[in-house]
Scaffold this motif. Structure first.
Motif, PDB file in Angstrom:
ATOM      1  N   THR A 280     -24.597  25.851 -17.104  1.00  0.00           N
ATOM      2  CA  THR A 280     -25.838  26.547 -17.455  1.00  0.00           C
ATOM      3  C   THR A 280     -26.759  26.468 -16.250  1.00  0.00           C
ATOM      4  OG1 THR A 280     -27.282  24.730 -18.149  1.00  0.00           O
ATOM      5  CG2 THR A 280     -25.585  25.443 -19.718  1.00  0.00           C
ATOM      6  N   ARG A 281     -27.819  27.265 -16.276  1.00  0.00           N
ATOM      7  CA  ARG A 281     -28.763  27.227 -15.164  1.00  0.00           C
ATOM      8  C   ARG A 281     -29.353  25.833 -15.001  1.00  0.00           C
ATOM      9  NH1 ARG A 281     -32.219  30.714 -13.191  1.00  0.00           N
ATOM     10  NH2 ARG A 281     -33.932  29.649 -14.262  1.00  0.00           N
ATOM     11  N   ILE A 299     -24.745  28.863 -25.353  1.00  0.00           N
ATOM     12  CA  ILE A 299     -24.593  27.901 -24.252  1.00  0.00           C
ATOM     13  C   ILE A 299     -25.827  27.971 -23.358  1.00  0.00           C
ATOM     14  CG2 ILE A 299     -23.290  27.375 -22.152  1.00  0.00           C
ATOM     15  CD1 ILE A 299     -20.845  28.586 -23.598  1.00  0.00           C
ATOM     16  N   ASP A 300     -26.176  29.226 -22.953  1.00  0.00           N
ATOM     17  CA  ASP A 300     -27.300  29.394 -22.031  1.00  0.00           C
ATOM     18  C   ASP A 300     -28.100  30.632 -22.429  1.00  0.00           C
ATOM     19  OD1 ASP A 300     -27.581  29.315 -18.376  1.00  0.00           O
ATOM     20  OD2 ASP A 300     -29.033  29.856 -19.939  1.00  0.00           O
ATOM     21  N   CYS A 303     -28.113  33.561 -20.099  1.00  0.00           N
ATOM     22  CA  CYS A 303     -26.843  34.167 -19.678  1.00  0.00           C
ATOM     23  C   CYS A 303     -26.604  35.468 -20.439  1.00  0.00           C
ATOM     24  CB  CYS A 303     -25.700  33.187 -19.946  1.00  0.00           C
ATOM     25  SG  CYS A 303     -24.079  33.843 -19.494  1.00  0.00           S
ATOM     26  N   CYS A 308     -22.366  34.086 -24.765  1.00  0.00           N
ATOM     27  CA  CYS A 308     -23.733  33.665 -25.091  1.00  0.00           C
ATOM     28  C   CYS A 308     -24.413  34.665 -26.020  1.00  0.00           C
ATOM     29  CB  CYS A 308     -24.533  33.497 -23.806  1.00  0.00           C
ATOM     30  SG  CYS A 308     -23.929  32.109 -22.824  1.00  0.00           S
ATOM     31  N   ARG A 313     -23.368  27.318 -29.896  1.00  0.00           N
ATOM     32  CA  ARG A 313     -22.764  26.086 -29.376  1.00  0.00           C
ATOM     33  C   ARG A 313     -21.984  25.367 -30.490  1.00  0.00           C
ATOM     34  NH1 ARG A 313     -27.109  22.985 -25.463  1.00  0.00           N
ATOM     35  NH2 ARG A 313     -27.571  24.735 -24.068  1.00  0.00           N
ATOM     36  N   HIS A 334     -17.323  32.468 -20.050  1.00  0.00           N
ATOM     37  CA  HIS A 334     -18.737  32.186 -19.770  1.00  0.00           C
ATOM     38  C   HIS A 334     -18.908  31.584 -18.375  1.00  0.00           C
ATOM     39  CE1 HIS A 334     -22.728  30.465 -19.761  1.00  0.00           C
ATOM     40  NE2 HIS A 334     -22.151  29.319 -19.416  1.00  0.00           N
ATOM     41  N   HIS A 338     -21.024  32.894 -15.250  1.00  0.00           N
ATOM     42  CA  HIS A 338     -22.106  32.076 -14.656  1.00  0.00           C
ATOM     43  C   HIS A 338     -21.987  32.091 -13.130  1.00  0.00           C
ATOM     44  CE1 HIS A 338     -25.066  28.787 -14.468  1.00  0.00           C
ATOM     45  NE2 HIS A 338     -24.310  28.322 -13.480  1.00  0.00           N
ATOM     46  N   ILE A 371     -30.762  19.993 -21.548  1.00  0.00           N
ATOM     47  CA  ILE A 371     -30.014  21.146 -22.063  1.00  0.00           C
ATOM     48  C   ILE A 371     -29.237  20.746 -23.301  1.00  0.00           C
ATOM     49  CG2 ILE A 371     -29.844  22.480 -19.949  1.00  0.00           C
ATOM     50  CD1 ILE A 371     -27.363  20.989 -19.199  1.00  0.00           C
TER      51      ILE A 371
END
Ligand SMILES: O=c1[nH]cnc2cc3nc(NCc4cccs4)[nH]c3cc12
Ligand SMILES: [Zn+2]
Length: 371
Positions: A280-281, A299-300, A303, A308, A313, A334, A338, A371
């Protein structure tokens, strides 16, 4: 020069460019998903393309053992065989022989080893490696080299590098030039700046379509890796692409782009995705952790990928706990997205002349955690 590389923008020593191959163009800086045995594990080719990837990496070592280079050629070459119409880079096999096979012996002629698949005996030379990559129909062929083990004393590193340079000359002699196809040399020299310079100047004198930096991402650490990139780049031609082999985590890639690297490959997003690690970021999470079991969030949130968009999750956590094959598939998709989003961000930042600011934003987001 049969592989045209154009530089479109520059920000410091960083470049935004485009590599033109017989199977299409590659926007750089570029990340190459690893497609070891003629598949990016768990991904349909269309999905790999949908992540934004334009070029993938194939492994000579795996494909020569199974199904065999002649077999791939008889089935139309790697593009047809695996239904990937875009550019393909293949590595030359030496690195994987040393890290995967048993009973291997290196001498001036090449490496002799036993297959990790069925124990059969094989002999790989610079000439045979080039021939295999030709049979696979790779757009970018990598020179056959020896990745100097780390750590190595300077005299040992020098001997190893000199052998790789002699092998590089043999690869150049064996390579069949074709428009839209090219051969990359690989710089060695371990962690010794003067050896890195000697190797870079040696390869530049021979002349290649691109230059890889090898012998790194083998445990030397990020700081030493960056120092070796800085010790190498000034001695490579500016009008050819530079490829840092086996790298890396997002912050490794950002720092290497800032130091003049254009191409990357790494098993991180695919291999770690299969074990439940999601990028993730704000850093990585392991979806198997109980804290994700009831989490309805993606997840993010930042994204744009299909995973996502459509999956919580908590669902991904369930898939991994239940050892359902969809789990690794979704996390791989994913993670690859990313990485491609990061590369697009780097290309845009170089075009806008704000690479250092972008790099700081990536580092800050990752350090924020939570996160
Ligand atoms: O000098 C090299 N020559 C040819 N291939 C390589 C691949 C490489 N991959 C890594 N690091 C990533 C790793 C992947 C598996 C173990 S380490 N470093 C590497 C160095 C070389
Ligand atoms: Zn996503």
């Amino acid at each position: 020069m049969t592989l045209r590389y154009e530089r479109l923008a520059q920000d410091g020593v960083a470049r935004r460019g485009r590599l033109h191959t017989a199977h299409g163009a590659v926007n750089t800086p570029a990340f190459m998903p690893v497609g070891t045995a003629a598949t990016v594990k768990g991904m349909w080719p269309e999905q790999v393309k949908a992540t934004g990837a334009e070029i993938i990496l194939g492994n000579t070592y795996h494909l020569m053992l199974r199904p065999g280079a002649e077999r791939v050629a008889s089935l139309g070459g790697l593009h047809k065989f695996m239904n990937w119409p875009g550019p393909i880079l293949t590595d030359s096999g030496g690195f994987q022989v040393m890290s995967l096979s048993e009973l291997r012996k290196i001498d001036e002629d090449g490496v002799t080893f036993r297959s990790h698949v069925d124990g059969s005996k094989h002999h790989l030379t610079p000439e045979r490696s080039i021939e295999i990559q030709h049979l696979l129909d790779a757009n970018v062929t990598m020179a056959f080299d020896e990745c100097t083990p780390f750590p190595a004393e300077a005299p040992v590193a020098a001997e190893s590098m000199h052998r790789s340079m002699r092998w590089a000359e043999r690869c150049k002699a064996a390579f069949k030039d074709r428009p839209g196809y090219g051969l990359f040399g690989i710089v060695q020299g371990s962690v010794y700046p003067e050896l890195r310079r000697e190797s870079s100047e040696w390869l530049t004198r021979i002349g290649y379509d691109g230059y890889a930096i090898g012998g790194l991402a083998v445990g030397e650490g990020q700081e030493m890796m960056f120092r070796m990139i800085e010790a190498t780049i000034p001695f490579l031609p500016e009008d050819r692409p530079r490829y840092l082999m086996g790298v890396g985590r997002p912050l490794d890639i950002v720092g290497a782009v800032q130091r003049g690297i254009d191409m990357f490959d790494c098993v991180m997003p695919t291999r770690s995705g299969r074990t439940g690690q999601a990028f993730t970021r704000r850093g990585t999470i392991n979806i198997r952790n109980a804290r994700h079991a009831h989490d309805p969030r993606p997840i993010d949130a930042d994204c744009s990928c299909p995973v996502c968009r459509d999956y919580a999750r908590g669902y991904l956590h369930h898939l991994f706990k239940a050892e359902e094959m969809l789990g690794p598939m979704l996390l791989t998709a994913h993670n690859l997205q990313h990485y491609q989003t990061l590369m697009a961000g780097l290309r845009g930042a170089i075009e806008a002349g704000r690479l250092d600011a972008f790099a700081a934003e990536v580092a800050e987001a990752e350090s924020r955690g939570d996160i």
